[in-house]
Design a protein around this motif. Structure first.
Motif, PDB file in Angstrom:
ATOM      1  N   GLU A  79       0.828  -1.211   0.000  1.00 57.04           N
ATOM      2  CA  GLU A  79       0.000   0.000   0.000  1.00 57.04           C
ATOM      3  C   GLU A  79       0.861   1.260   0.000  1.00 57.04           C
ATOM      4  O   GLU A  79       0.635   2.187  -0.783  1.00 57.04           O
ATOM      5  CB  GLU A  79      -0.917  -0.002   1.229  1.00 57.04           C
ATOM      6  CG  GLU A  79      -1.626   1.306   1.482  1.00 57.04           C
ATOM      7  CD  GLU A  79      -2.750   1.608   0.503  1.00 57.04           C
ATOM      8  OE1 GLU A  79      -3.109   2.799   0.382  1.00 57.04           O
ATOM      9  OE2 GLU A  79      -3.263   0.673  -0.133  1.00 57.04           O
ATOM     10  N   LEU A  80       1.865   1.297   0.867  1.00 51.65           N
ATOM     11  CA  LEU A  80       2.719   2.485   0.959  1.00 51.65           C
ATOM     12  C   LEU A  80       3.587   2.657  -0.285  1.00 51.65           C
ATOM     13  O   LEU A  80       3.813   3.782  -0.732  1.00 51.65           O
ATOM     14  CB  LEU A  80       3.565   2.444   2.226  1.00 51.65           C
ATOM     15  CG  LEU A  80       2.773   2.655   3.520  1.00 51.65           C
ATOM     16  CD1 LEU A  80       3.657   2.384   4.736  1.00 51.65           C
ATOM     17  CD2 LEU A  80       2.192   4.058   3.575  1.00 51.65           C
ATOM     18  N   ARG A  81       4.050   1.576  -0.861  1.00 50.85           N
ATOM     19  CA  ARG A  81       4.800   1.682  -2.125  1.00 50.85           C
ATOM     20  C   ARG A  81       3.930   2.311  -3.201  1.00 50.85           C
ATOM     21  O   ARG A  81       4.399   3.112  -4.001  1.00 50.85           O
ATOM     22  CB  ARG A  81       5.288   0.312  -2.581  1.00 50.85           C
ATOM     23  CG  ARG A  81       6.571  -0.108  -1.942  1.00 50.85           C
ATOM     24  CD  ARG A  81       7.204  -1.269  -2.673  1.00 50.85           C
ATOM     25  NE  ARG A  81       8.512  -1.516  -2.109  1.00 50.85           N
ATOM     26  CZ  ARG A  81       8.923  -2.687  -1.650  1.00 50.85           C
ATOM     27  NH1 ARG A  81       8.130  -3.744  -1.725  1.00 50.85           N
ATOM     28  NH2 ARG A  81      10.124  -2.811  -1.146  1.00 50.85           N
ATOM     29  N   GLY A  82       2.667   1.943  -3.220  1.00 48.89           N
ATOM     30  CA  GLY A  82       1.730   2.525  -4.177  1.00 48.89           C
ATOM     31  C   GLY A  82       1.553   4.025  -3.982  1.00 48.89           C
ATOM     32  O   GLY A  82       1.152   4.739  -4.898  1.00 48.89           O
ATOM     33  N   ARG A  83       1.874   4.505  -2.781  1.00 49.82           N
ATOM     34  CA  ARG A  83       1.776   5.936  -2.467  1.00 49.82           C
ATOM     35  C   ARG A  83       3.128   6.643  -2.639  1.00 49.82           C
ATOM     36  O   ARG A  83       3.254   7.805  -2.315  1.00 49.82           O
ATOM     37  CB  ARG A  83       1.281   6.119  -1.041  1.00 49.82           C
ATOM     38  CG  ARG A  83      -0.136   5.636  -0.820  1.00 49.82           C
ATOM     39  CD  ARG A  83      -0.466   5.664   0.673  1.00 49.82           C
ATOM     40  NE  ARG A  83      -1.882   5.612   0.899  1.00 49.82           N
ATOM     41  CZ  ARG A  83      -2.635   6.662   1.191  1.00 49.82           C
ATOM     42  NH1 ARG A  83      -2.097   7.854   1.296  1.00 49.82           N
ATOM     43  NH2 ARG A  83      -3.921   6.524   1.385  1.00 49.82           N
ATOM     44  N   GLY A  84       4.140   5.895  -3.087  1.00 47.02           N
ATOM     45  CA  GLY A  84       5.438   6.501  -3.350  1.00 47.02           C
ATOM     46  C   GLY A  84       6.505   6.290  -2.298  1.00 47.02           C
ATOM     47  O   GLY A  84       7.616   6.803  -2.430  1.00 47.02           O
ATOM     48  N   VAL A  85       6.209   5.520  -1.250  1.00 46.12           N
ATOM     49  CA  VAL A  85       7.212   5.268  -0.211  1.00 46.12           C
ATOM     50  C   VAL A  85       8.267   4.306  -0.746  1.00 46.12           C
ATOM     51  O   VAL A  85       7.952   3.298  -1.388  1.00 46.12           O
ATOM     52  CB  VAL A  85       6.552   4.692   1.065  1.00 46.12           C
ATOM     53  CG1 VAL A  85       7.601   4.240   2.072  1.00 46.12           C
ATOM     54  CG2 VAL A  85       5.615   5.723   1.681  1.00 46.12           C
ATOM     55  N   VAL A  86       9.526   4.636  -0.479  1.00 51.96           N
ATOM     56  CA  VAL A  86      10.647   3.785  -0.855  1.00 51.96           C
ATOM     57  C   VAL A  86      11.157   3.115   0.415  1.00 51.96           C
ATOM     58  O   VAL A  86      11.494   3.793   1.393  1.00 51.96           O
ATOM     59  CB  VAL A  86      11.778   4.607  -1.521  1.00 51.96           C
ATOM     60  CG1 VAL A  86      12.984   3.731  -1.801  1.00 51.96           C
ATOM     61  CG2 VAL A  86      11.267   5.271  -2.795  1.00 51.96           C
ATOM     62  N   PHE A  87      11.209   1.792   0.418  1.00 56.98           N
ATOM     63  CA  PHE A  87      11.665   1.058   1.591  1.00 56.98           C
ATOM     64  C   PHE A  87      13.162   0.825   1.532  1.00 56.98           C
ATOM     65  O   PHE A  87      13.735   0.607   0.463  1.00 56.98           O
ATOM     66  CB  PHE A  87      10.880  -0.248   1.737  1.00 56.98           C
ATOM     67  CG  PHE A  87       9.497  -0.004   2.262  1.00 56.98           C
ATOM     68  CD1 PHE A  87       9.239  -0.038   3.617  1.00 56.98           C
ATOM     69  CD2 PHE A  87       8.468   0.331   1.396  1.00 56.98           C
ATOM     70  CE1 PHE A  87       7.974   0.256   4.105  1.00 56.98           C
ATOM     71  CE2 PHE A  87       7.201   0.617   1.864  1.00 56.98           C
ATOM     72  CZ  PHE A  87       6.952   0.581   3.235  1.00 56.98           C
ATOM     73  N   GLU A  88      13.770   0.892   2.685  1.00 63.23           N
ATOM     74  CA  GLU A  88      15.215   0.712   2.821  1.00 63.23           C
ATOM     75  C   GLU A  88      15.571  -0.758   2.639  1.00 63.23           C
ATOM     76  O   GLU A  88      14.792  -1.646   2.972  1.00 63.23           O
ATOM     77  CB  GLU A  88      15.678   1.170   4.210  1.00 63.23           C
ATOM     78  CG  GLU A  88      15.415   2.634   4.492  1.00 63.23           C
ATOM     79  CD  GLU A  88      16.237   3.542   3.614  1.00 63.23           C
ATOM     80  OE1 GLU A  88      17.476   3.527   3.727  1.00 63.23           O
ATOM     81  OE2 GLU A  88      15.638   4.280   2.805  1.00 63.23           O
ATOM     82  N   GLU A  89      16.755  -0.996   2.108  1.00 61.86           N
ATOM     83  CA  GLU A  89      17.301  -2.349   2.012  1.00 61.86           C
ATOM     84  C   GLU A  89      18.516  -2.424   2.930  1.00 61.86           C
ATOM     85  O   GLU A  89      19.403  -1.571   2.861  1.00 61.86           O
ATOM     86  CB  GLU A  89      17.696  -2.680   0.569  1.00 61.86           C
ATOM     87  CG  GLU A  89      16.533  -2.767  -0.398  1.00 61.86           C
ATOM     88  CD  GLU A  89      15.593  -3.948  -0.157  1.00 61.86           C
ATOM     89  OE1 GLU A  89      15.952  -4.909   0.574  1.00 61.86           O
ATOM     90  OE2 GLU A  89      14.472  -3.904  -0.698  1.00 61.86           O
ATOM     91  N   TYR A  90      18.534  -3.410   3.815  1.00 61.32           N
ATOM     92  CA  TYR A  90      19.621  -3.587   4.776  1.00 61.32           C
ATOM     93  C   TYR A  90      20.232  -4.968   4.603  1.00 61.32           C
ATOM     94  O   TYR A  90      19.530  -5.937   4.290  1.00 61.32           O
ATOM     95  CB  TYR A  90      19.116  -3.449   6.214  1.00 61.32           C
ATOM     96  CG  TYR A  90      18.595  -2.077   6.556  1.00 61.32           C
ATOM     97  CD1 TYR A  90      19.411  -0.946   6.486  1.00 61.32           C
ATOM     98  CD2 TYR A  90      17.281  -1.902   6.979  1.00 61.32           C
ATOM     99  CE1 TYR A  90      18.929   0.306   6.815  1.00 61.32           C
ATOM    100  CE2 TYR A  90      16.795  -0.644   7.316  1.00 61.32           C
ATOM    101  CZ  TYR A  90      17.625   0.453   7.226  1.00 61.32           C
ATOM    102  OH  TYR A  90      17.147   1.696   7.562  1.00 61.32           O
ATOM    103  N   ASP A  91      21.536  -5.043   4.827  1.00 62.53           N
ATOM    104  CA  ASP A  91      22.245  -6.316   4.817  1.00 62.53           C
ATOM    105  C   ASP A  91      23.335  -6.242   5.877  1.00 62.53           C
ATOM    106  O   ASP A  91      24.471  -5.862   5.596  1.00 62.53           O
ATOM    107  CB  ASP A  91      22.836  -6.601   3.434  1.00 62.53           C
ATOM    108  CG  ASP A  91      23.383  -8.017   3.306  1.00 62.53           C
ATOM    109  OD1 ASP A  91      23.336  -8.783   4.300  1.00 62.53           O
ATOM    110  OD2 ASP A  91      23.853  -8.366   2.210  1.00 62.53           O
ATOM    111  N   PHE A  92      22.943  -6.536   7.104  1.00 63.06           N
ATOM    112  CA  PHE A  92      23.846  -6.542   8.257  1.00 63.06           C
ATOM    113  C   PHE A  92      23.892  -7.959   8.805  1.00 63.06           C
ATOM    114  O   PHE A  92      22.961  -8.742   8.569  1.00 63.06           O
ATOM    115  CB  PHE A  92      23.324  -5.632   9.383  1.00 63.06           C
ATOM    116  CG  PHE A  92      23.096  -4.208   8.994  1.00 63.06           C
ATOM    117  CD1 PHE A  92      24.109  -3.429   8.453  1.00 63.06           C
ATOM    118  CD2 PHE A  92      21.861  -3.619   9.193  1.00 63.06           C
ATOM    119  CE1 PHE A  92      23.899  -2.106   8.116  1.00 63.06           C
ATOM    120  CE2 PHE A  92      21.630  -2.290   8.866  1.00 63.06           C
ATOM    121  CZ  PHE A  92      22.666  -1.537   8.319  1.00 63.06           C
TER     122      PHE A  92
END
Length: 126
Positions: A79-92
């Motif tokens: 839903e938030l991606r559809g509103r333009g939110v970009v989610f962070e990618e982590y690799d720790f």
């Protein structure tokens, strides 16, 4: 004492108008109270709230500052991606996201930034 009091998260905003637009237009939230032109109070589920306030310190924290608990993190991310939110990618070590979502022994989580550089997240417990 404190265990019976309502908790209110506090988030900084360098540009309060830009932040207000993001929270309204992207996240779908309206302030429940405008205290003055530099302090906006938002109400969410189950009596929770957060204050968005103007300060030049916004965006300096390198940790999650606030999160929402959900029963379906994948649906919220979609839903938030559809509103333009970009989610962070982590690799720790011990934390890796796939398509923006991390699966851990205690649940799933996804992180994104607001316009002020605050790290926000969604969390779904096991």
């Amino acid at each position: 004492m404190l265990k019976d009091l309502e908790i209110i998260a506090v988030l900084p905003a360098k540009d309060i108008d830009r932040a207000r637009s993001f929270y309204r237009d992207v996240l779908g939230l309206e302030p429940a109270e405008t205290m003055d032109e530099e302090n906006l109070m938002y109400r969410c589920g189950k009596g929770t709230a957060f204050l968005l306030y103007k300060t030049d310190n916004a965006g300096t924290a390198k940790n999650t500052q606030m999160g929402w608990a959900t029963d379906d993190v994948e649906a919220e991310v979609k839903e938030l991606r559809g509103r333009g939110v970009v989610f962070e990618e982590y690799d720790f070590p011990g934390l890796k996201t796939e398509n923006g979502i991390a699966s851990t022994p205690v649940g799933k989580a996804a992180w994104f930034l607001d316009t002020e550089g605050n790290i926000l997240n969604l969390y779904q417990g096991q």
